[in-house]
Design an enzyme around this catalytic site. Structure first.
Site, mmCIF file in Angstrom:
data_model
loop_
_atom_site.group_PDB
_atom_site.id
_atom_site.type_symbol
_atom_site.label_atom_id
_atom_site.label_comp_id
_atom_site.label_asym_id
_atom_site.label_seq_id
_atom_site.Cartn_x
_atom_site.Cartn_y
_atom_site.Cartn_z
ATOM 1 C CE LYS A 83 -4.344 0.776 2.463
ATOM 2 N NZ LYS A 83 -4.970 0.601 3.768
ATOM 3 C CB VAL A 84 2.262 3.499 -2.226
ATOM 4 C CG1 VAL A 84 3.314 2.400 -2.199
ATOM 5 C CG2 VAL A 84 1.468 3.451 -3.528
#
Ligand code: G3P
Length: 219
Positions: A83-84
């Protein structure tokens, strides 16, 4: 529509996974901090419990370190989605990781323009935060509908992962729009199946049966 649990609480994940309704898990730094566990240990344990995608969020905000963290997280288990955040740095990292076949979930999406960019850099998941938009007096589900329309227009295969789900109606609305995934706190999943009329109706059926004086036994 797939159901993900939005939590880092291992016991809750075990409990709800046993229902056969959980297709994946999303975490974020806030949820892991709340669980009190070690970041990497919690992610590894969840990834072993749930075969579907388990989102693990980078803590770094610069490109080089975020990419390094993302590659490390992806190496923890085959079902990790890195997740970014939807920052320019996060988009750059999404592009390089996705090009290398790593599953990326771009989080903290609050506009259709942001969602379009995430799809263009190859994100597997885009996470619009509907509850937080509702909190500001906007309509989070309008955003989900716009993203659906845009993605369908260009046949992007980025999956719309509706996040920041608060009332159970969010899940129904997300399904109506055709979102691919809704991630929800365990409490919301329980709210989807609990209904007072179901409990009342069942009690009445059984009371009528009991009135026959026969045992509650078919076989
Ligand atoms: O999936 C994102 C979620 O954890 C954020 O939810 O309720 O803090 O906006 P909320």
């Amino acid at each position: 529509m797939k159901f993900f649990l939005d939590t880092a609480e291992i016991e809750q994940i075990q409990h709800y996974a046993a229902l056969g309704l959980v297709d994946g898990v999303t975490t974020n730094p806030s949820l892991i901090a709340k669980s009190g566990g070690d970041f990497l240990a919690v992610i590894q344990e969840i990834a072993q419990l749930i075969p579907g995608p388990v989102s693990a969020e980078c803590l770094a905000t610069d490109v080089a370190t975020m990419e390094q963290e993302g590659r490390y997280l992806a190496g923890l288990a085959e079902n990790i989605a890195v997740k970014v955040p939807l920052t320019v740095e996060g988009l750059k990292v999404c592009k390089v990781l996705s090009d290398d076949g790593i599953v990326v979930n771009v989080t903290l999406c609050f506009s259709a323009a942001q969602a379009l960019l995430a799809a263009k850099v190859g994100a597997r998941f885009i996470s619009p935060f509907v509850g937080r938009l509702d909190d500001l007096g906007e309509c989070g589900m309008d955003l989900v509908a716009s993203i659906r329309e845009i993605y369908d227009q260009y046949a992007f295969d980025t999956e719309i992962l509706v996040a920041s789900v608060r009332p159970p109606l969010h899940v129904v609305e997300a399904a109506t729009i055709g979102a691919d995934v809704a991630t929800m706190p365990p409490k919301v999943l329980a709210q989807l199946y609990n209904h007072p009329l179901t409990d009342k109706g069942l009690a009445a059926f059984l009371a009528d049966w009991d009135a026959t004086g026969k045992p509650r036994k078919i076989l």
